[in-house]
Design an enzyme around this catalytic site. Sequence first.
Site, short mmCIF file in Angstrom:
data_model
loop_
_atom_site.label_atom_id
_atom_site.label_comp_id
_atom_site.label_asym_id
_atom_site.label_seq_id
_atom_site.Cartn_x
_atom_site.Cartn_y
_atom_site.Cartn_z
N SER A 74 41.32 -63.89 29.83
CA SER A 74 40.16 -63.27 29.19
C SER A 74 39.28 -64.36 28.61
O SER A 74 39.77 -65.40 28.15
CB SER A 74 40.59 -62.32 28.07
OG SER A 74 39.48 -61.87 27.33
N TYR A 131 45.11 -60.74 20.48
CA TYR A 131 44.89 -60.60 21.93
C TYR A 131 44.31 -61.90 22.50
O TYR A 131 44.75 -62.38 23.54
CB TYR A 131 43.94 -59.44 22.18
CG TYR A 131 43.47 -59.29 23.61
CD1 TYR A 131 44.27 -58.68 24.57
CD2 TYR A 131 42.21 -59.75 24.01
CE1 TYR A 131 43.84 -58.52 25.88
CE2 TYR A 131 41.77 -59.60 25.31
CZ TYR A 131 42.58 -58.99 26.24
OH TYR A 131 42.15 -58.85 27.54
#
Length: 246
Positions: free
Chosen positions: A141, A155
Amino acid sequence: MTRPRTLVTGGSRGIGAATALRLAHDGHDIALSYVSDKDAAERTADAVRDAGARCVVARADTSREADVERLFDLAQAELGALTGLVNNAGVTAPLGPLADTSTDDLRRVVDVNVLGVLLCCRRAARDMGAAGEGAIVNVSSAAATLGSPGDYVHYAASKAAVDTITLGLAKELGPLGVRVNAVAPGIIDTEIHAASGDPGRAAAAAPGIPLRRPGTAEEVAAAIAWLLSPSAAYTTGTVLRVAGGR
């Protein structure tokens, strides 16, 4: 020619489903895993088969070693030795500052996003390394380099770990003929935002993205497909950013 055989974890929806379908159109046979939404997984499998590919569907929690081993065993029993792995399964947890994040949410994110990737990579390394060929693509990501303050620092940290796994494993497996790369999506218009508590997040983020729009799952799938293809034969240890300029 023998068709490539690729396992896509978390393949029922979003980027995983788009990747499974794109690879099917590119000539891959597909195994895909899901955790809870069997109906969505079967819809994806039907679309893959309509594209002319074989497809195996299995329920698996990639943070559990026994599930990972069973998933690989089933995929290879049905399709033959895997030539590709897309580590797409991942979770976010509710949006918010780290101070308000529960320990259970922290643990689940690390278990799925880090341990799950390691378990799948380990099995693929054993099988593909012994075969002397294969390609792994990890779904990271853009959060890994942005930090995601106020949203999900945990995250972002888990995806930074994915980048490191990608780099180290590429160097480890390169001499064995196995390539390891990653894609780093930015804001992509999928159901993941609703799952984390903000269904309008992708649209709201558009003004801060240089291309002024969120990406699509199909755009990420195209990058994954390229990294698995012969066109990327000299590409390994690379994190390919698909983030609209962020």
